[in-house]
Write a protein that holds these residues in place. Structure first.
Motif, PDB file in Angstrom:
ATOM      1  N   ARG A 258      67.298 -38.900-100.253  1.00  0.00           N
ATOM      2  CA  ARG A 258      67.986 -39.140-101.527  1.00  0.00           C
ATOM      3  C   ARG A 258      67.379 -40.367-102.177  1.00  0.00           C
ATOM      4  N   PRO A 259      67.592 -40.538-103.485  1.00  0.00           N
ATOM      5  CA  PRO A 259      67.041 -41.715-104.153  1.00  0.00           C
ATOM      6  C   PRO A 259      67.745 -42.995-103.695  1.00  0.00           C
ATOM      7  N   PRO A 260      67.087 -44.141-103.830  1.00  0.00           N
ATOM      8  CA  PRO A 260      67.744 -45.412-103.518  1.00  0.00           C
ATOM      9  C   PRO A 260      68.778 -45.777-104.568  1.00  0.00           C
ATOM     10  N   ARG A 261      69.748 -46.567-104.155  1.00  0.00           N
ATOM     11  CA  ARG A 261      70.734 -47.080-105.099  1.00  0.00           C
ATOM     12  C   ARG A 261      70.044 -48.023-106.077  1.00  0.00           C
ATOM     13  N   THR A 262      70.518 -48.037-107.308  1.00  0.00           N
ATOM     14  CA  THR A 262      69.937 -48.920-108.309  1.00  0.00           C
ATOM     15  C   THR A 262      70.524 -50.322-108.206  1.00  0.00           C
TER      16      THR A 262
END
Length: 278
Positions: A258-262
């Motif tokens: 999954r993408p990293p948290r911003t």
């Protein structure tokens, strides 16, 4: 609970306590170790290492600022029958040249890579949580953060992502053995913008001011940091200013799927929790 414990070094620190909590939720038997834990571990006291390693199958290694002890620790881990090592290192460690930080991180990595165990190196960028846990928190509350960093951005990684990644690697050594993962946030953010975002979310007046490396070193020494350590920290900002660790990576997505948290996600959560007052 699992039959053999996982040893978590630095278990009261920023990454260690998050990793330990996640492992327990997965049903893993955790042996939490630090200078103040029930299982005492001190990098400067090798006499206590064997007791911490007894019966352990995997270790999350948070190295000391001086890397030499890691080589001895890895040898003890091999002798104790440990199967897996996961080492926390710094983003772009192999691009830092002959800087003290670069040498220290590469030495710790060499110790792990040279072992006969399943090893994984997680190279993390600066933590987003440095803004609300210790490092830069006090200056922000006082209204001004001063650092020798300019317009070059830093891809701050969320510690929640880092802890998730550590646990994922510990749970699947076959997939990650012998690999180096560079873990960053999704974009590089200059310090002035980071402070502006925090100020806006918290509703507190905060400013960022760039100072010279010499001024920063002097300020650290005045705060009680040893002169050599102060120079090492300042050198990290010099490397940042040269853009050597500004690039983002897909490491979080590779490990977690999954993408990293911003950074904005982090700021909203921290502000809602009252990190900078209400």
């Amino acid at each position: 609970m699992t039959e053999h414990p996982t040893l978590v070094l630095g278990a009261t620190g920023k990454t260690g306590r998050r990793v330990a909590a996640r492992l327990r939720l997965r049903g893993t038997d955790v042996r939490a170790a630090s200078r103040s834990s029930a299982t005492r571990f001190d990098w400067s006291d090798p006499a206590g290492w064997d007791a911490a390693l007894e019966g352990v199958t995997a270790v999350y290694v948070v190295p000391p600022s001086v890397p030499g002890p890691v080589h001895g620790f890895v040898a003890r881990a091999e002798a104790a029958g440990v199967k897996q090592l996961v080492l926390l290192s710094g983003h772009g460690a192999d691009t830092w040249g002959d800087s003290p930080f670069g040498r220290d991180m590469r030495s710790a990595e060499d110790a792990v890579r040279g072992s006969t165990l399943d090893w994984t190196v997680l190279r993390a960028s600066n933590f987003a949580q440095n803004f609300d846990e210790e490092l830069w928190h006090g200056p922000l509350l006082a209204g001004e953060l001063t650092l020798p960093a300019g317009a070059v951005g830093e891809p701050f990684v969320d510690l929640e992502d880092l802890a998730d990644a550590v646990v994922a690697v510990l749970a699947d050594p076959g997939r990650h053995a012998g690999r180096v993962h560079e873990l960053t946030g999704p974009r590089s953010i200059p310090f002035p913008e980071a402070v502006a975002l925090i100020s806006r979310a918290s509703g507190r007046p905060m400013a960022y001011r760039q100072i010279t490396p010499a001024e920063y070193t002097g300020a650290l020494v005045e705060q009680g940091v040893g002169e050599e350590d102060a120079h090492h920290v300042t050198e990290m900002f010099a490397l940042m200013d040269r853009g050597l660790i500004a690039a983002t990576t897909d490491g979080i997505a590779t490990v977690l799927g999954r993408p990293p948290r911003t950074f904005e996600d982090y700021v909203v959560r921290a502000a809602a929790a009252g990190a900078w007052g209400r």
